[in-house]
Design a protein around this motif. Structure first.
Motif, PDB file in Angstrom:
ATOM      1  N   GLU A 158       0.830  -1.201   0.000  1.00 33.58           N
ATOM      2  CA  GLU A 158       0.000   0.000   0.000  1.00 33.58           C
ATOM      3  C   GLU A 158       0.868   1.256   0.000  1.00 33.58           C
ATOM      4  OE1 GLU A 158      -2.516  -0.560   3.368  1.00 33.58           O
ATOM      5  OE2 GLU A 158      -3.760  -2.069   2.352  1.00 33.58           O
ATOM      6  N   ASP A 159       1.981   1.235   0.731  1.00 31.60           N
ATOM      7  CA  ASP A 159       2.886   2.373   0.752  1.00 31.60           C
ATOM      8  C   ASP A 159       3.491   2.598  -0.635  1.00 31.60           C
ATOM      9  OD1 ASP A 159       4.469   4.464   1.999  1.00 31.60           O
ATOM     10  OD2 ASP A 159       6.170   3.088   1.797  1.00 31.60           O
ATOM     11  N   GLY A 160       3.921   1.518  -1.272  1.00 29.88           N
ATOM     12  CA  GLY A 160       4.478   1.641  -2.617  1.00 29.88           C
ATOM     13  C   GLY A 160       3.451   2.159  -3.609  1.00 29.88           C
ATOM     14  N   PRO A 200       1.009   9.134  -7.783  1.00 31.13           N
ATOM     15  CA  PRO A 200       1.198  10.493  -8.321  1.00 31.13           C
ATOM     16  C   PRO A 200       2.156  10.525  -9.511  1.00 31.13           C
ATOM     17  CG  PRO A 200       1.467  10.488  -5.934  1.00 31.13           C
ATOM     18  CD  PRO A 200       1.365   9.062  -6.373  1.00 31.13           C
ATOM     19  N   ARG A 201       3.180   9.694  -9.477  1.00 31.08           N
ATOM     20  CA  ARG A 201       4.129   9.657 -10.595  1.00 31.08           C
ATOM     21  C   ARG A 201       3.455   9.120 -11.852  1.00 31.08           C
ATOM     22  NH1 ARG A 201       9.237   7.175  -7.239  1.00 31.08           N
ATOM     23  NH2 ARG A 201       9.454   8.932  -5.819  1.00 31.08           N
ATOM     24  N   LEU A 202       2.615   8.110 -11.679  1.00 32.13           N
ATOM     25  CA  LEU A 202       1.899   7.571 -12.839  1.00 32.13           C
ATOM     26  C   LEU A 202       0.931   8.594 -13.407  1.00 32.13           C
ATOM     27  CD1 LEU A 202       1.120   3.892 -11.771  1.00 32.13           C
ATOM     28  CD2 LEU A 202       2.744   4.676 -13.476  1.00 32.13           C
ATOM     29  N   GLN A 213       1.081  10.008 -17.162  1.00 29.93           N
ATOM     30  CA  GLN A 213      -0.077   9.953 -18.059  1.00 29.93           C
ATOM     31  C   GLN A 213      -0.394  11.344 -18.603  1.00 29.93           C
ATOM     32  OE1 GLN A 213      -3.583   8.319 -16.286  1.00 29.93           O
ATOM     33  NE2 GLN A 213      -4.774   8.439 -18.165  1.00 29.93           N
ATOM     34  N   HIS A 214      -0.312  12.356 -17.758  1.00 36.30           N
ATOM     35  CA  HIS A 214      -0.576  13.730 -18.194  1.00 36.30           C
ATOM     36  C   HIS A 214       0.439  14.153 -19.258  1.00 36.30           C
ATOM     37  CE1 HIS A 214      -1.994  17.829 -17.940  1.00 36.30           C
ATOM     38  NE2 HIS A 214      -0.755  18.250 -17.696  1.00 36.30           N
TER      39      HIS A 214
END
Length: 84
Positions: A43-45, A51-53, A57-58
Motif C-alpha cells: 500500500e505504501d508503494g 502520483p508519478r503515474l 499519463q498527463h
C-alpha cells in the motif's frame, strides 16, 4: 487393564494433537504478521507510485497532439509509390 492402555493412548494422542495444533497456530500467526507487513509495504508503494503515474499519463496526453502532427508531416513528405 486393557481399558487403561487404550485410555492412555487416547490421552497421549490428544496431547500430541493439541501440541501440533498449537504449533500450527503459532506458524499461522507468524504468517499473518508477515502478510500484514507485506500488505502495508504494498500500500505504501502504491501510494508513492500513483502520483508519478498520473504525472506520466498527463505528459503522454500532452505529447499525443505533437506526435500526431509529426506523423502527419512525415507522411506528407514521403513520395507516393506508383505501381508500374
Amino acid at each position: 487393564m486393557l481399558w487403561w492402555i487404550s485410555g492412555g493412548l487416547v490421552v497421549l494422542a490428544l496431547i500430541v494433537l493439541v501440541v501440533v495444533a498449537l504449533s500450527v497456530m503459532s506458524r499461522l500467526r507468524e504468517f499473518d504478521n508477515a502478510a500484514r507487513a507485506m500488505q502495508a509495504r504494498l500500500e505504501d508503494g502504491q501510494r508513492r507510485v500513483e502520483p508519478r503515474l498520473a504525472a506520466l499519463q498527463h505528459t503522454v496526453e500532452q505529447m499525443i497532439p505533437q506526435l500526431e502532427a509529426m506523423q502527419a508531416a512525415q507522411s506528407s513528405r514521403q513520395p507516393s509509390v506508383e505501381n508500374s
